[in-house]
Motif scaffolding. Sequence first.
Motif: not given
Length: 432
Positions: A183-184, A187-188, A191, A209, A212-216
């Motif tokens: 997930d980390e 996320l990048q 972004k 996933i 954090s990624t789903c929220k982004a």
Amino acid sequence: LLAPATYLRGWIPRSLPAAAGEGTPCMRPLARVPSTSNPAPCARAVDGLRRLPVCEGGSGRPALAPVLVNFGGDGGWPAAASCFGAMAAVDDDILLRSEAHDLLPSDDDEPPEEDQFGRMVYLRKCSELGISPVSQIMKFLEMRDMHIHHYGLGLKGTLALASAMEANSVITSVRLTNNNIPDEGLLQIVKIVSSKPHIVELDLSGNKIGSSTCKALAEWLGKRGVQLSSLILNHMHMSDKDAAGLCVSLEQNDGLRVLDLSNNALGEKSAAALSAALSTNLVLTDLNLSWNQLRPKGVCSLADGLSPNLSLQMLGLAWCGMQDAGAQAFGDMLANNQALADVDLCGNQITLMGIGSLASGIAQSVSLAAIALDNNDIREEGGQKLLEAVQRNDGVVKMRLDNTNTSYELRMAIEQLLEPRLAAQQAHHLCA
């Protein structure tokens, strides 16, 4: 051994000392193969090449540790041929690390005016993280399509790629399927992609996933003017709660046309969020929710949102636990919907109790052209209802009924009815 020696110069650092075993600390020998005609020791040395770390030489540049091979005796040349044949098969990633010796600038070199592809950034980041550059990434950084599949990038490899993508100005499509990205790392990537309006396709399938990624993704897609047109997120262990947050963003999104959330853990919460979004969304044309846990309640909720929808044309709902209650709601929706053209309802435990409403919806649909009902226990009586439905609706050109406990004669009757329609439609498209 002139031929092998010439070949070796392609990947052994040019500063390799003449005397075997000597050199800078960075150029310590990786392996010594004794004088022998047996290729097995060399095979082990070649295997070691695949895991060879990038180290720092005296100049501060990455350098390769050499494999020192001594082929002696009568069988020297056959052993050399065998060994160098194996070396030729070493992955391009190993060869790429020798190129880093020439590509990375030293402190005395002037920086390039513009690194529009991000290749230099990628090499520096790999060196910083202590990982080997991937040759395919170096190649794809110069192309519009960054398609890296099954490379096992992991977190560090993904961070290096993200840094290159941040500097890149040409990529329009990113597919990173099945790369063991946590997930980390995802996320990048999100972004970076969200800051690049020229990237219109993103496929992260087969990775893990998290929230954090789903929220982004939800925050990004919930904005007006987002240019991303295709988002593929299948086989990602996405939870129902995380998916629901992502689906809510579709209420405001005005750019996404293709969304694939198949093979996840979507349930009733996601279905409710999608229902609300689909009732107002005017751009999404292709939605795949197959192999999720929607069940009858989720399908009924989804049907409520689909009824007024005017944009969605392709819908995948295979193996979602629809059952008869969901089939009845879906049939009622088809009678009112004016956009759906291609629907997949395979493997949904639909029986004779639910097929009546579904057949009625098929007969009344003004847009439906193809429907798949494989692996449902429809039986002969249900098949007859479907035959009557397609006889009434001449817009339907394709229907699949494999493994439905219907007779071969019935399926052939439907196929013979639909085949001329399909041919006429294809001819029309060719003329157009």
